[in-house]
Scaffold this active site. Structure first.
Site, PDB file in Angstrom:
ATOM      1  N   LYS A 117       4.530  -7.117  -5.439  1.00 28.25           N
ATOM      2  CA  LYS A 117       4.589  -5.868  -4.695  1.00 28.25           C
ATOM      3  C   LYS A 117       3.843  -6.067  -3.384  1.00 28.25           C
ATOM      4  O   LYS A 117       2.662  -6.403  -3.373  1.00 28.25           O
ATOM      5  CB  LYS A 117       3.949  -4.725  -5.485  1.00 28.25           C
ATOM      6  CG  LYS A 117       3.944  -3.411  -4.717  1.00 28.25           C
ATOM      7  CD  LYS A 117       3.352  -2.292  -5.549  1.00 28.25           C
ATOM      8  CE  LYS A 117       3.347  -0.983  -4.765  1.00 28.25           C
ATOM      9  NZ  LYS A 117       2.799   0.125  -5.561  1.00 28.25           N
ATOM     10  N   ASP A 133       2.508   9.826 -10.704  1.00 28.11           N
ATOM     11  CA  ASP A 133       3.907   9.708 -10.266  1.00 28.11           C
ATOM     12  C   ASP A 133       4.792   9.213 -11.412  1.00 28.11           C
ATOM     13  O   ASP A 133       5.540   8.250 -11.264  1.00 28.11           O
ATOM     14  CB  ASP A 133       4.000   8.758  -9.069  1.00 28.11           C
ATOM     15  CG  ASP A 133       5.343   8.876  -8.333  1.00 28.11           C
ATOM     16  OD1 ASP A 133       6.043   9.903  -8.518  1.00 28.11           O
ATOM     17  OD2 ASP A 133       5.694   7.943  -7.579  1.00 28.11           O
TER      18      ASP A 133
END
Length: 300
Positions: A6, A102
């Site tokens: 990432k 989230d």
């Protein structure tokens, strides 16, 4: 070993701080249903986190992009239970507790055996110890955001519960959490689902792949749990541990047909009959537990 990387695509100080926060949170986590952080590199122009590679994509892909692939209720229930176990760990076992912030189907990865791995902790925070530590900037994804969080700008464990409730509804309906092209009153999946529950029209919104007479008692139980997660007030929502325990109970009942269970095994799955009766009589929905008690009473 296969890995996933990432990258932080911007290099401003705020983004670096958020990236470092995610690394700090992930370094404290060790759970089979949470993606593992293998390493990091912050002393480069574009900071990177290195995760274990999860090959089967996301739950969102499985639900909405499977091109007609059949997804059994047992598989959906397994994924829901494993995701709930991961959140239970974050809320109840991590020290200090971690709020994901989230939860959505695209942040639940699936391995080769469709084992769930909760991922993406960019919006996560350590649970605040006093009001001065509450966040003031709302983060998250439209369709999954807790309305109480949006109103008060205070992320809590019950915000994750709300978002998980939306994921449960996705699993039940195979519909997306938010549809920009739908009429205004139908854009939100959670609102459509709650209206269906309120008007006793649950069957109208369920996915046809899993909607049958054999599954309906289980679907009604899961739907009732999802509705509790979607309560407008956080204090009225169950804890993630309660949710995980109930999903585990339903999963075990599905794996063990009634005819093959003795009364001792049934009691271990269902709990006390008196508690079952008092808890579910008022819901108006047929209960898996009540069915088990009725069969026991009739000698089946």
């Amino acid at each position: 070993m296969e890995v996933a990387v990432k990258r932080c695509m911007t290099i401003n100080e705020h983004q670096k701080k958020e990236f470092g926060k995610e690394m700090l949170i992930l370094s404290q986590i060790n759970h089979k249903n949470i993606v593992k952080l293998l390493g990091c590199c912050l002393e480069v122009e574009v900071p990177m986190l290195v995760y274990e590679f999860i090959p089967n994509g996301t739950l969102f892909d499985l639900i909405h992009g499977n091109h007609g692939q059949q997804i059994s209720l047992a598989t959906r229930l397994q994924i829901a239970h494993e995701s709930a176990e991961a959140l239970t760990y974050l809320h109840s076992c991590a020290s200090p507790p971690i709020l994901h912030g989230d939860i959505k189907s695209s942040n639940i990865l699936l391995d080769r055996n469709l084992i769930a791995k909760v991922s993406d902790f960019g919006a996560s925070i350590l649970a605040p110890t006093d009001e001065s530590q509450f966040v003031t900037l709302v983060q998250g994804t439209c369709g999954y955001l807790d309305p109480e969080y949006m109103q008060l700008c205070q992320l809590t464990d019950k915000s994750d519960v709300y978002s998980f409730g939306v994921v449960l509804v996705e699993l039940l309906t195979c519909q997306k959490a938010f549809n920009l092209n739908a009429p205004e009153h139908e854009k939100s999946l959670s609102m459509r689902f709650l209206n269906a529950m309120k008007n006793n029209k649950l069957a109208d919104i369920l996915d046809d792949q899993i909607k049958n007479s054999e599954n309906m008692p289980f679907l009604e139980e899961i739907a009732e749990l999802a509705a509790q997660c979607l309560e407008m007030s956080g204090v009225n929502r169950p804890s993630m541990k309660h949710i995980a325990d109930n999903l585990d109970r339903l999963r075990k009942v599905m794996q063990h047909p009634w005819a093959e269970q003795n009364s001792e095994e049934l009691e271990s799955l269902l709990g006390e009959s008196s508690m079952v009766s008092s808890r579910y009589t008022s819901t108006g929905n047929f209960s898996i537990e009540r069915k088990g008690v009725m069969e026991l009473d009739s000698g089946r």
